[in-house]
Motif scaffolding. Sequence first.
Motif, PDB file in Angstrom:
ATOM      1  N   GLY A 177       0.817  -1.210   0.000  1.00 28.86           N
ATOM      2  CA  GLY A 177       0.000   0.000   0.000  1.00 28.86           C
ATOM      3  C   GLY A 177       0.847   1.255   0.000  1.00 28.86           C
ATOM      4  N   ARG A 178       1.895   1.245   0.799  1.00 29.73           N
ATOM      5  CA  ARG A 178       2.779   2.414   0.870  1.00 29.73           C
ATOM      6  C   ARG A 178       3.447   2.681  -0.475  1.00 29.73           C
ATOM      7  NH1 ARG A 178       4.679   4.970   5.155  1.00 29.73           N
ATOM      8  NH2 ARG A 178       3.970   3.309   6.555  1.00 29.73           N
ATOM      9  N   ALA A 179       3.883   1.609  -1.144  1.00 34.60           N
ATOM     10  CA  ALA A 179       4.517   1.777  -2.450  1.00 34.60           C
ATOM     11  C   ALA A 179       3.525   2.311  -3.474  1.00 34.60           C
ATOM     12  CB  ALA A 179       5.111   0.452  -2.918  1.00 34.60           C
ATOM     13  N   ASN A 180       2.273   1.836  -3.405  1.00 37.40           N
ATOM     14  CA  ASN A 180       1.246   2.346  -4.304  1.00 37.40           C
ATOM     15  C   ASN A 180       1.050   3.839  -4.124  1.00 37.40           C
ATOM     16  OD1 ASN A 180      -0.712   0.504  -6.072  1.00 37.40           O
ATOM     17  ND2 ASN A 180       0.094  -0.776  -4.407  1.00 37.40           N
ATOM     18  N   LEU A 181       0.975   4.283  -2.876  1.00 42.09           N
ATOM     19  CA  LEU A 181       0.795   5.711  -2.623  1.00 42.09           C
ATOM     20  C   LEU A 181       1.997   6.509  -3.099  1.00 42.09           C
ATOM     21  CD1 LEU A 181      -0.869   5.761   0.922  1.00 42.09           C
ATOM     22  CD2 LEU A 181      -1.962   5.931  -1.317  1.00 42.09           C
ATOM     23  N   GLY A 182       3.192   5.939  -2.971  1.00 40.19           N
ATOM     24  CA  GLY A 182       4.385   6.627  -3.466  1.00 40.19           C
ATOM     25  C   GLY A 182       4.330   6.846  -4.959  1.00 40.19           C
ATOM     26  N   LEU A 183       3.864   5.848  -5.700  1.00 42.67           N
ATOM     27  CA  LEU A 183       3.745   5.993  -7.152  1.00 42.67           C
ATOM     28  C   LEU A 183       2.692   7.037  -7.523  1.00 42.67           C
ATOM     29  CD1 LEU A 183       3.903   2.283  -8.359  1.00 42.67           C
ATOM     30  CD2 LEU A 183       5.660   4.041  -8.635  1.00 42.67           C
ATOM     31  N   ILE A 184       1.550   7.007  -6.816  1.00 44.52           N
ATOM     32  CA  ILE A 184       0.482   7.975  -7.096  1.00 44.52           C
ATOM     33  C   ILE A 184       0.980   9.391  -6.836  1.00 44.52           C
ATOM     34  CG2 ILE A 184      -1.783   8.783  -6.321  1.00 44.52           C
ATOM     35  CD1 ILE A 184      -2.414   5.788  -5.740  1.00 44.52           C
ATOM     36  N   ASP A 185       1.675   9.580  -5.742  1.00 43.14           N
ATOM     37  CA  ASP A 185       2.163  10.907  -5.396  1.00 43.14           C
ATOM     38  C   ASP A 185       3.206  11.387  -6.401  1.00 43.14           C
ATOM     39  OD1 ASP A 185       2.224  13.035  -3.141  1.00 43.14           O
ATOM     40  OD2 ASP A 185       4.331  12.619  -3.520  1.00 43.14           O
ATOM     41  N   ALA A 186       4.093  10.487  -6.818  1.00 41.04           N
ATOM     42  CA  ALA A 186       5.145  10.874  -7.763  1.00 41.04           C
ATOM     43  C   ALA A 186       4.575  11.234  -9.125  1.00 41.04           C
ATOM     44  CB  ALA A 186       6.153   9.735  -7.904  1.00 41.04           C
ATOM     45  N   ALA A 187       3.458  10.593  -9.495  1.00 40.11           N
ATOM     46  CA  ALA A 187       2.876  10.826 -10.816  1.00 40.11           C
ATOM     47  C   ALA A 187       2.098  12.133 -10.892  1.00 40.11           C
ATOM     48  CB  ALA A 187       1.961   9.670 -11.186  1.00 40.11           C
ATOM     49  N   GLY A 188       1.651  12.649  -9.757  1.00 39.76           N
ATOM     50  CA  GLY A 188       0.823  13.851  -9.767  1.00 39.76           C
ATOM     51  C   GLY A 188       1.641  15.115  -9.784  1.00 39.76           C
ATOM     52  N   PRO A 189       1.053  16.207 -10.283  1.00 37.55           N
ATOM     53  CA  PRO A 189       1.766  17.483 -10.311  1.00 37.55           C
ATOM     54  C   PRO A 189       1.840  18.126  -8.935  1.00 37.55           C
ATOM     55  CG  PRO A 189      -0.456  17.768 -11.133  1.00 37.55           C
ATOM     56  CD  PRO A 189      -0.288  16.305 -10.873  1.00 37.55           C
ATOM     57  N   GLY A 190       2.940  18.761  -8.656  1.00 37.74           N
ATOM     58  CA  GLY A 190       3.020  19.609  -7.466  1.00 37.74           C
ATOM     59  C   GLY A 190       3.390  18.903  -6.194  1.00 37.74           C
ATOM     60  N   GLY A 191       3.596  17.571  -6.218  1.00 35.73           N
ATOM     61  CA  GLY A 191       3.943  16.856  -5.001  1.00 35.73           C
ATOM     62  C   GLY A 191       5.421  17.012  -4.674  1.00 35.73           C
ATOM     63  N   SER A 192       5.737  17.332  -3.450  1.00 34.19           N
ATOM     64  CA  SER A 192       7.125  17.511  -3.042  1.00 34.19           C
ATOM     65  C   SER A 192       7.735  16.174  -2.668  1.00 34.19           C
ATOM     66  CB  SER A 192       7.203  18.469  -1.846  1.00 34.19           C
ATOM     67  OG  SER A 192       8.495  18.446  -1.285  1.00 34.19           O
ATOM     68  N   ARG A 193       8.832  15.815  -3.324  1.00 39.20           N
ATOM     69  CA  ARG A 193       9.510  14.560  -3.011  1.00 39.20           C
ATOM     70  C   ARG A 193      10.046  14.573  -1.584  1.00 39.20           C
ATOM     71  NH1 ARG A 193      14.248  11.908  -6.829  1.00 39.20           N
ATOM     72  NH2 ARG A 193      14.466   9.944  -5.648  1.00 39.20           N
ATOM     73  N   ARG A 194      10.446  15.729  -1.121  1.00 40.12           N
ATOM     74  CA  ARG A 194      11.039  15.861   0.205  1.00 40.12           C
ATOM     75  C   ARG A 194      10.031  15.528   1.306  1.00 40.12           C
ATOM     76  NH1 ARG A 194      11.042  20.172   3.449  1.00 40.12           N
ATOM     77  NH2 ARG A 194      10.245  21.487   1.787  1.00 40.12           N
ATOM     78  N   THR A 195       8.757  15.865   1.085  1.00 36.37           N
ATOM     79  CA  THR A 195       7.740  15.640   2.121  1.00 36.37           C
ATOM     80  C   THR A 195       6.872  14.416   1.839  1.00 36.37           C
ATOM     81  OG1 THR A 195       6.153  17.084   0.977  1.00 36.37           O
ATOM     82  CG2 THR A 195       7.634  18.123   2.593  1.00 36.37           C
ATOM     83  N   ARG A 196       7.221  13.654   0.785  1.00 35.46           N
ATOM     84  CA  ARG A 196       6.358  12.550   0.355  1.00 35.46           C
ATOM     85  C   ARG A 196       6.141  11.529   1.461  1.00 35.46           C
ATOM     86  NH1 ARG A 196       8.434  10.435  -4.896  1.00 35.46           N
ATOM     87  NH2 ARG A 196       7.486  12.384  -5.568  1.00 35.46           N
ATOM     88  N   ASP A 204       1.759  -2.956   6.783  1.00 39.50           N
ATOM     89  CA  ASP A 204       3.017  -3.694   6.633  1.00 39.50           C
ATOM     90  C   ASP A 204       3.407  -3.753   5.161  1.00 39.50           C
ATOM     91  OD1 ASP A 204       1.293  -5.534   5.496  1.00 39.50           O
ATOM     92  OD2 ASP A 204       1.143  -6.729   7.322  1.00 39.50           O
ATOM     93  N   ARG A 205       4.299  -4.672   4.826  1.00 34.12           N
ATOM     94  CA  ARG A 205       4.803  -4.759   3.450  1.00 34.12           C
ATOM     95  C   ARG A 205       4.043  -5.765   2.592  1.00 34.12           C
ATOM     96  NH1 ARG A 205       9.603  -2.147   2.769  1.00 34.12           N
ATOM     97  NH2 ARG A 205      10.665  -1.445   4.660  1.00 34.12           N
ATOM     98  N   ARG A 206       2.894  -6.239   3.090  1.00 36.11           N
ATOM     99  CA  ARG A 206       2.095  -7.153   2.287  1.00 36.11           C
ATOM    100  C   ARG A 206       1.678  -6.499   0.973  1.00 36.11           C
ATOM    101  NH1 ARG A 206      -3.018  -8.631   5.524  1.00 36.11           N
ATOM    102  NH2 ARG A 206      -2.491  -6.634   6.493  1.00 36.11           N
ATOM    103  N   PRO A 207       1.621  -7.273  -0.117  1.00 36.88           N
ATOM    104  CA  PRO A 207       1.110  -6.707  -1.372  1.00 36.88           C
ATOM    105  C   PRO A 207      -0.381  -6.414  -1.255  1.00 36.88           C
ATOM    106  CG  PRO A 207       1.440  -9.066  -1.606  1.00 36.88           C
ATOM    107  CD  PRO A 207       2.026  -8.682  -0.268  1.00 36.88           C
ATOM    108  N   VAL A 208      -0.839  -5.446  -2.002  1.00 33.02           N
ATOM    109  CA  VAL A 208      -2.238  -5.037  -1.950  1.00 33.02           C
ATOM    110  C   VAL A 208      -3.176  -6.181  -2.340  1.00 33.02           C
ATOM    111  CG1 VAL A 208      -3.941  -3.516  -3.047  1.00 33.02           C
ATOM    112  CG2 VAL A 208      -1.779  -2.581  -2.247  1.00 33.02           C
TER     113      VAL A 208
END
Length: 306
Positions: free
Chosen positions: A94-113, A130-134
């Motif tokens: 889940g965390r990795a999914n949110l990281g991809l969504i945030d990186a793909a969108g405009p205006g998201g700060s990598r520093r505060t991701r 945890d690290r379980r796959p979605v």
Amino acid sequence: MTAVIRTRGLVKRYGRLRAVDGIDLDVRAGDVYGFLGANGSGKTTTVRMLLGLVLPTAGEVELLGGRMPRAGRRVLPRVGALVEGPAHHGHLSGRANLGLIDAAGPGGSRRTRRARIDEVLEQVGLGGIDRRPVRAYSLGMRQRLGLAAALLRRPELLVLDEPTNGLDPQGIHEIRDLLLELNRGGTTVFLSSHLLAEVEQLCTRVGVLDRGRLVLQDELARLTAPTGATVVDTPAADRVRAVLDGRVLGVEGSRVVVRGTDPAEVNALLVGAGVPVTGLALQRPTLEEVVLAAAGTSADRVEAVR
């Protein structure tokens, strides 16, 4: 008050079928707007047109003051959306999914991701993720993750299509509290649902869609305001009619509906005449009754889950 969502004569046709038939939505800043309708009434099609995912056959859509879909690039970064269930990469956490969504969108700060992802996961009750796959998540967990994705950019407007789908009663309660908290912080919420109880406990304004047509749109408090009558619970319903001759509007078992908006006055008259009273309340229509009156028999598919 500023319009956050406005449609004029919005139509969507699929061949001969009018899935959405000339609706005029009016959602204002600060609303928690409940968009009600039976399954198949056109709610999801409407939501997809609002977000520019489907082009209307006719009519206009304005979102946060911008004409859609033309203004989508400017407007959509200020909107969080969960439509037709969340879409995720099943092999990732889940965390990795949110990281991809945030990186793909405009205006998201990598520093505060990372901090922002931690914050939204905590908000939706997935703080201990945890690290379980979605793909190993329950439906309710996936729904929570979809809501977390909608909250990543701290949106001005949340557009949610059946956000409590798959959640147990405790989960529904938690998401309701979260949406109310976000609204108090200034977020306008547009909630599409077929669950009357969910809308009744959460929303300030409602619109009712029936077979593609908007048959009702108003403040919830106005729709469920007192009717001018008092409901008396008593084991002696026949005696109420004798004491309050001419004021009794209806009797159903031990419940008697009496003309008058002062329960204390009604109580004093009945008790003074020796009539036992076990309960008194101003008569108010329920949201279920309002929807049934507006939408007719097809509204029996809108669930009054309590």
